[in-house]
Scaffold this active site. Sequence first.
Site, PDB file in Angstrom:
ATOM      1  N   HIS A  96       3.528  -2.144   3.525  1.00 30.30           N
ATOM      2  CA  HIS A  96       3.476  -0.739   3.116  1.00 30.30           C
ATOM      3  C   HIS A  96       4.701  -0.360   2.303  1.00 30.30           C
ATOM      4  CE1 HIS A  96       0.315  -0.852   6.145  1.00 30.30           C
ATOM      5  NE2 HIS A  96      -0.217   0.156   5.466  1.00 30.30           N
ATOM      6  N   HIS A 148      -5.338   9.930  -0.610  1.00 27.71           N
ATOM      7  CA  HIS A 148      -5.150   9.197   0.659  1.00 27.71           C
ATOM      8  C   HIS A 148      -5.434  10.113   1.848  1.00 27.71           C
ATOM      9  CE1 HIS A 148      -3.241   6.370   3.565  1.00 27.71           C
ATOM     10  NE2 HIS A 148      -3.389   5.465   2.620  1.00 27.71           N
ATOM     11  N   HIS A 152      -5.874   3.031  -4.455  1.00 30.13           N
ATOM     12  CA  HIS A 152      -5.870   3.292  -3.007  1.00 30.13           C
ATOM     13  C   HIS A 152      -6.236   4.762  -2.750  1.00 30.13           C
ATOM     14  CE1 HIS A 152      -4.931   2.153   1.055  1.00 30.13           C
ATOM     15  NE2 HIS A 152      -3.800   2.820   1.157  1.00 30.13           N
ATOM     16  N   ASP A 171       0.815  -1.212   0.000  1.00 33.30           N
ATOM     17  CA  ASP A 171       0.000   0.000   0.000  1.00 33.30           C
ATOM     18  C   ASP A 171       0.857   1.274   0.000  1.00 33.30           C
ATOM     19  OD1 ASP A 171      -2.047  -1.790   0.307  1.00 33.30           O
ATOM     20  OD2 ASP A 171      -2.918  -0.858   2.087  1.00 33.30           O
ATOM     21  N   ASP A 172       0.296   2.321  -0.576  1.00 28.29           N
ATOM     22  CA  ASP A 172       0.789   3.702  -0.424  1.00 28.29           C
ATOM     23  C   ASP A 172       1.912   4.127  -1.379  1.00 28.29           C
ATOM     24  OD1 ASP A 172      -1.046   3.692   1.640  1.00 28.29           O
ATOM     25  OD2 ASP A 172       0.461   3.656   3.241  1.00 28.29           O
TER      26      ASP A 172
HETATM   27 ZN   LIG Z   1      -2.755   3.458   2.819  1.00 31.41          ZN
END
Ligand SMILES: [Zn+2]
Length: 275
Positions: free
Chosen positions: A236, A129, A125, A75-76
């Site tokens: 992450h 964010h 995502h 993620d991210d």
């Molecule tokens: Zn995230």
Amino acid sequence: MIQTYQELQQSYETLETEKSQMVQEKEQLEKELEALKNENDSYQKEIESLKTPIAQNKNDTKTAAQNKTAYLTFDDGPSPNTIKILDVLKKYDIKATFFVIGSETETSKKIYKRIAEEGHALGNHTYSHNYNKIYSSVESYMEDTWKLEALLDEAAGVKPKIIRFPGGSKNQASTRTGGKGFMAELITRLQEEGYQYFDWNVTSKDASAVTQEKEIIIRSVLEGVQGKKDAIILFHDNAPKTTTVEALPEIIDALKEKGYKFEVLSESSYYVHHR
Ligand SMILES: [Zn+2]
């Protein structure tokens, strides 16, 4: 007792006959013994040939029972670590899923493209964010999602239908900003638009510290997958997560050892929903 020559001759002949009978009997027994030996050999061979398929079947059963799949998810990103993650995955020739956010730099665009080109899955995502923004209304979430979708389409030619909510589907932020029924409403809307969302059933705990200890990341994943046929593993991908990259080769080796194969998430794949 006196025996005549004739009598001796008779008894000699009798003994000779008996002897020849016994020789014949001996030969017969030797033949039988030989036959039994041959029979024994062929039985042994048969036993061996029976043993082999049993062993193979056992392995087959083991393989079938072990038909386990790991979905590595990051993620991210994009971040300075994405390239390193991609290099590790390339070395092992395995595919993963990247739930990315929006970044307009040329470097980021190249990363989106490389992810797609190397056979990994790109997931949405949200562009910003930003919890306060995306969870303020269903429309706001959708707009943020579409903004990233346009960027990914431009950079990598992909419009992902797989998404991950910032904070997961059971995040607290959405309740604070959008109210109690907000996520249910948002999920319905996303599903109507053909999106599938993914939470996780294994966490690497790499978000529990700015830079988590490598050993904790490895242990969390390996303990987390225990007893799971399908494991969606949360990692992450942002600048301080250097230990996530460092832990990755050991995690992959250990998962392979446990019999996991690696797949990407898709609209039709295994999924985990926290709500
Ligand atoms: Zn995230």
